[in-house]
Design a protein around this motif. Structure first.
Motif, PDB file in Angstrom:
ATOM      1  N   LEU A 213       0.817  -1.126  -0.115  1.00 14.35           N
ATOM      2  CA  LEU A 213       0.064   0.092   0.065  1.00 14.35           C
ATOM      3  C   LEU A 213       0.777   1.208  -0.021  1.00 14.35           C
ATOM      4  CD1 LEU A 213      -2.838  -0.947   2.265  1.00 14.35           C
ATOM      5  CD2 LEU A 213      -2.820  -1.208  -0.085  1.00 14.35           C
ATOM      6  N   GLU A 214       2.127   1.313   0.558  1.00 16.58           N
ATOM      7  CA  GLU A 214       2.946   2.170   0.452  1.00 16.58           C
ATOM      8  C   GLU A 214       3.352   2.542  -0.819  1.00 16.58           C
ATOM      9  OE1 GLU A 214       6.059   1.827   3.464  1.00 16.58           O
ATOM     10  OE2 GLU A 214       5.174   3.586   4.585  1.00 16.58           O
ATOM     11  N   GLN A 215       3.758   1.410  -1.768  1.00 17.38           N
ATOM     12  CA  GLN A 215       4.100   1.510  -2.829  1.00 17.38           C
ATOM     13  C   GLN A 215       3.083   2.438  -3.496  1.00 17.38           C
ATOM     14  OE1 GLN A 215       7.274   0.119  -4.014  1.00 17.38           O
ATOM     15  NE2 GLN A 215       6.991   1.717  -5.564  1.00 17.38           N
ATOM     16  N   GLN A 216       1.788   1.957  -3.657  1.00 17.44           N
ATOM     17  CA  GLN A 216       0.672   2.557  -4.247  1.00 17.44           C
ATOM     18  C   GLN A 216       0.665   3.913  -4.075  1.00 17.44           C
ATOM     19  OE1 GLN A 216      -3.033   0.525  -3.982  1.00 17.44           O
ATOM     20  NE2 GLN A 216      -1.990  -1.375  -4.256  1.00 17.44           N
ATOM     21  N   ILE A 217       0.615   4.430  -2.595  1.00 14.73           N
ATOM     22  CA  ILE A 217       0.484   5.868  -2.130  1.00 14.73           C
ATOM     23  C   ILE A 217       1.890   6.658  -2.959  1.00 14.73           C
ATOM     24  CG2 ILE A 217       0.926   7.502  -0.308  1.00 14.73           C
ATOM     25  CD1 ILE A 217      -0.889   5.485   1.347  1.00 14.73           C
ATOM     26  N   ARG A 218       2.922   6.065  -2.675  1.00 13.06           N
ATOM     27  CA  ARG A 218       4.434   6.694  -3.546  1.00 13.06           C
ATOM     28  C   ARG A 218       4.243   6.944  -4.682  1.00 13.06           C
ATOM     29  NH1 ARG A 218       9.225   6.491  -0.700  1.00 13.06           N
ATOM     30  NH2 ARG A 218      10.403   6.164  -2.468  1.00 13.06           N
ATOM     31  N   ASN A 219       3.545   5.773  -5.391  1.00 14.08           N
ATOM     32  CA  ASN A 219       3.535   6.185  -7.047  1.00 14.08           C
ATOM     33  C   ASN A 219       2.275   6.765  -7.333  1.00 14.08           C
ATOM     34  OD1 ASN A 219       5.967   4.746  -7.183  1.00 14.08           O
ATOM     35  ND2 ASN A 219       4.946   2.594  -7.532  1.00 14.08           N
ATOM     36  N   ARG A 220       1.515   7.450  -6.444  1.00 14.49           N
ATOM     37  CA  ARG A 220       0.312   8.144  -6.675  1.00 14.49           C
ATOM     38  C   ARG A 220      -0.929   7.434  -7.356  1.00 14.49           C
ATOM     39  NH1 ARG A 220       3.358  13.967  -8.585  1.00 14.49           N
ATOM     40  NH2 ARG A 220       4.401  14.215  -6.862  1.00 14.49           N
ATOM     41  N   GLU A 221      -0.967   6.189  -7.208  1.00  7.43           N
ATOM     42  CA  GLU A 221      -2.074   5.342  -7.550  1.00  7.43           C
ATOM     43  C   GLU A 221      -3.191   5.226  -6.573  1.00  7.43           C
ATOM     44  OE1 GLU A 221       1.148   2.257  -9.867  1.00  7.43           O
ATOM     45  OE2 GLU A 221       0.565   1.694  -7.738  1.00  7.43           O
ATOM     46  N   VAL A 222      -3.275   6.285  -5.533  1.00  9.22           N
ATOM     47  CA  VAL A 222      -4.224   5.990  -4.605  1.00  9.22           C
ATOM     48  C   VAL A 222      -5.000   7.415  -4.555  1.00  9.22           C
ATOM     49  CG1 VAL A 222      -4.819   6.044  -1.949  1.00  9.22           C
ATOM     50  CG2 VAL A 222      -3.131   4.517  -3.102  1.00  9.22           C
ATOM     51  N   GLN A 223      -6.296   7.359  -4.901  1.00  7.99           N
ATOM     52  CA  GLN A 223      -7.051   8.467  -5.083  1.00  7.99           C
ATOM     53  C   GLN A 223      -7.511   8.875  -3.599  1.00  7.99           C
ATOM     54  OE1 GLN A 223      -9.947   8.610  -8.306  1.00  7.99           O
ATOM     55  NE2 GLN A 223      -8.702   6.743  -9.201  1.00  7.99           N
ATOM     56  N   LYS A 224      -7.482  10.263  -3.153  1.00  4.56           N
ATOM     57  CA  LYS A 224      -7.904  10.483  -1.880  1.00  4.56           C
ATOM     58  C   LYS A 224      -8.770  11.455  -1.856  1.00  4.56           C
ATOM     59  CE  LYS A 224      -3.506  11.120  -1.983  1.00  4.56           C
ATOM     60  NZ  LYS A 224      -2.236  11.281  -1.597  1.00  4.56           N
ATOM     61  N   GLU A 225      -9.851  11.494  -1.172  1.00  3.28           N
ATOM     62  CA  GLU A 225     -10.864  12.381  -1.004  1.00  3.28           C
ATOM     63  C   GLU A 225     -11.254  12.924   0.352  1.00  3.28           C
ATOM     64  OE1 GLU A 225     -14.271  11.771  -3.343  1.00  3.28           O
ATOM     65  OE2 GLU A 225     -13.282  10.042  -4.430  1.00  3.28           O
ATOM     66  N   TYR A 226     -11.367  14.061   0.202  1.00  3.18           N
ATOM     67  CA  TYR A 226     -11.408  15.092   1.709  1.00  3.18           C
ATOM     68  C   TYR A 226     -12.474  15.733   1.667  1.00  3.18           C
ATOM     69  CZ  TYR A 226      -6.445  13.516   3.305  1.00  3.18           C
ATOM     70  OH  TYR A 226      -5.759  12.536   3.626  1.00  3.18           O
ATOM     71  N   VAL A 227     -13.063  16.332   2.947  1.00  3.51           N
ATOM     72  CA  VAL A 227     -14.274  16.996   2.822  1.00  3.51           C
ATOM     73  C   VAL A 227     -13.728  17.939   4.214  1.00  3.51           C
ATOM     74  CG1 VAL A 227     -16.535  17.418   3.859  1.00  3.51           C
ATOM     75  CG2 VAL A 227     -16.072  15.378   2.557  1.00  3.51           C
ATOM     76  N   CYS A 228     -13.964  19.473   3.467  1.00  3.41           N
ATOM     77  CA  CYS A 228     -13.643  20.443   4.901  1.00  3.41           C
ATOM     78  C   CYS A 228     -14.938  21.433   4.868  1.00  3.41           C
ATOM     79  CB  CYS A 228     -12.253  21.116   4.494  1.00  3.41           C
ATOM     80  SG  CYS A 228     -12.249  21.789   2.995  1.00  3.41           S
ATOM     81  N   ARG A 229     -14.545  22.446   5.848  1.00  7.56           N
ATOM     82  CA  ARG A 229     -15.489  23.496   5.881  1.00  7.56           C
ATOM     83  C   ARG A 229     -14.714  24.760   5.806  1.00  7.56           C
ATOM     84  NH1 ARG A 229     -19.625  24.553  10.966  1.00  7.56           N
ATOM     85  NH2 ARG A 229     -20.903  22.697   9.900  1.00  7.56           N
TER      86      ARG A 229
END
Length: 524
Positions: free
Chosen positions: A289-305
């Motif tokens: 999983l670290e490899q996927q994050i380092r290679n930008r293969e993980v899509q991340k979604e955040y919510v903020c105000r």
């Protein structure tokens, strides 16, 4: 006028050089400050009846400060805070591999028998226990040994002089008493106060440790199998031991209450950020999983105000981000920074604020927060990037008021020393800084020898049990009445909502502040 540094050194558990980036400006409503100096404005009416102060923290060893955690900060544990937690990995780079090149490999210890960190033994888990009070998770004080090997600059200096200068957790007389009592040792042996430090000396100091309260909200397990644990982290809880946090951290709580030990940290979240957090139960899964994050293969979604009405449509920010200071963990947009990209979309409104959906496409430190500051729509309760210390425009458009980076850092530390401070808020009146009582004689405090332990899978106490408390006649913090942090001190309106990688996807439920009726998440 009262000198901030003098009061701070008398009261804190940590050195003057430390600044808690998570709590800079956390209590800015409490004190009037002068950014250009290190002084506090105090009430001339006189001291209050009893010493009280707000919980405060230091910076050294603070939780790595990034929203998505794909990048770790290099942490120096020179201070007296967390000598055992010395296996923090080096800062990970998140550069995109050049076309045609091989993906970067994550360096992890493949020998499971050696991946157990120092300080994470069963003995350490059982040092103390939790109790709930006023909506907070608290830790009974306990004895703890800080250790460090002698630095080259200390060699041939007297041990008392070194501790008085380098470790300002206590005044010199406290360290002198520790030396006389054998609590401060060299190579496990008692030494005199004029002992001169030698190369490779092992210094150890036994302290009575008081941890900072965190929210009592449970850490909910989103998914778990033999390889991975996915949790929904409440705001205010650090991921791992750092600074004044040890048992009040995600890894300790999971170990003590769910028997989930030796978890491999895959990514991090800021202490005040809530949301999705992944741990590997095996080194192989963590590496994958670290490899996927380092290679930008993980899509991340955040919510903020954020403050104000965010613009319509999808807004893209590609401004480079530079770390202004690794020491205090502060970033800003700068041409000298590293490439960054975040997309934002307004999905609802709450009063004068907007609920915004965020997608960080890179993993820079504080990326979401810094880009929102640059756009002029900072997170509404961000204690760092929504502050006048960045200039009249609070950093909008990169404008920090025409000051240098060096001056910005000095101002940040100066304001931190004043605002993240001890004091009692008088209703409709000024704040008065409180100096604690003079150190009492040992006979005035009877030490409690009961050790409050909590083994795995035991429930925390539903309320404070005085029989489990401990005290130390020489502990300054035992003589201070701390005011509990309020909800505004524990939550920042930023939540890690969804992570999606290769053949996997996890998401959490949304926090209350993001669940207003006029917000349509189905449009995403």
């Amino acid at each position: 006028m009262l000198n901030t540094t003098c009061v701070r050194n008398a009261q804190t558990q940590h050195g003057d050089a430390g600044v808690d980036v998570e709590n800079i400006f956390l209590h800015r409503s409490m004190l009037a400050t002068n950014i250009g100096s290190s002084t506090l404005l105090t009430d001339a009416a006189g001291p209050p009846a009893s010493p009280q102060c707000v919980w405060f923290h230091d910076f050294k060893g603070t939780e790595p400060t990034e929203e998505d955690g794909s990048q770790e900060s290099v942490q120096s544990l020179e201070g007296p805070d967390e000598k055992e937690e010395i296996t923090i990995s080096e800062k990970r780079k998140t550069e995109t591999p050049e076309e045609g090149s091989k993906p970067k490999k994550v360096k992890l210890d493949g020998n499971d028998s050696k991946t157990k960190r120092p300080g994470f033994s069963d003995e350490r888990y059982d040092e103390t226990s939790y109790y709930f009070e006023n909506g907070l998770r608290k830790v009974y004080p306990y004895n703890f040994t800080f250790t460090t090997y002698a630095k080259g600059r200390w060699v041939d200096e007297k041990i008392l002089e070194v501790f008085s200068r380098e470790f300002r957790a206590a005044p010199p007389e406290e360290y002198e008493r520790s030396l006389e009592a054998g609590k401060l040792t060299v190579n496990n042996e008692k030494v005199a106060k004029d002992y001169k430090i030698k190369h490779n000396d092992l210094l150890a100091n036994v302290v009575h440790r008081h941890e900072v309260p965190v929210t009592s909200q449970p850490i909910k397990i989103v998914y778990m199998d033999k390889d991975i644990v996915v949790v929904n982290k409440p705001a205010s809880i650090p991921v791992h031991p750092c600074g004044r946090y040890r048992h009040n951290t995600v890894v300790f709580i999971l170990a003590k209450e769910h028997n989930l030990k030796n978890l491999r940290t895959i990514h991090r979240l800021d202490r005040l950020t809530s949301g999705l957090l992944l741990f590997g139960r095996t080194s192989e899964k963590a590496r994958q999983l670290e490899q996927q994050i380092r290679n930008r293969e993980v899509q991340k979604e955040y919510v903020c105000r954020v403050e104000g009405r965010f613009p319509d449509g999808v807004i893209e920010c590609c401004e480079p981000i530079e770390v202004v200071s690794y020491k205090i963990g502060v970033c800003r947009v700068s041409p000298k920074g590293k490439d960054c990209k975040t997309t934002f979309q307004r999905i609802g409104e709450v009063g004068d604020c907007s609920i915004v959906h965020c997608k960080p496409l890179t993993g820079r430190m504080h990326q979401i927060r810094v880009h929102l500051q640059y756009l002029g729509y900072p997170i509404s309760n961000d204690p760092l990037y929504n502050h006048e210390v960045f200039g009249p425009l609070k950093g909008r458009g990169g404008d920090i008021g025409g000051i240098s980076d060096e001056q910005l850092i000095n101002n940040l530390i100066s304001v931190h020393n004043a605002e993240n401070w001890l004091g009692t808020q008088e209703e409709n009146g000024p704040v008065r800084v409180v100096i604690p009582k003079e150190v009492q004689k040992s006979s005035e405090i009877e030490p409690t020898n009961t050790v409050s332990t909590q083994t795995c899978l035991e429930e925390p106490d539903s309320s404070y049990d005085p029989k489990k408390d401990t005290s130390d006649p020489h502990c300054c913090e035992c003589k201070i009445n701390y005011r509990d942090p309020e909800e505004k001190d524990l939550v920042m309106y930023l939540h890690a909502w969804k992570y999606r990688g290769i053949n996997w996807e996890y998401k959490t439920e949304l926090p209350d502040w993001a669940c207003e009726t006029n917000i349509n998440y189905n449009q995403l």
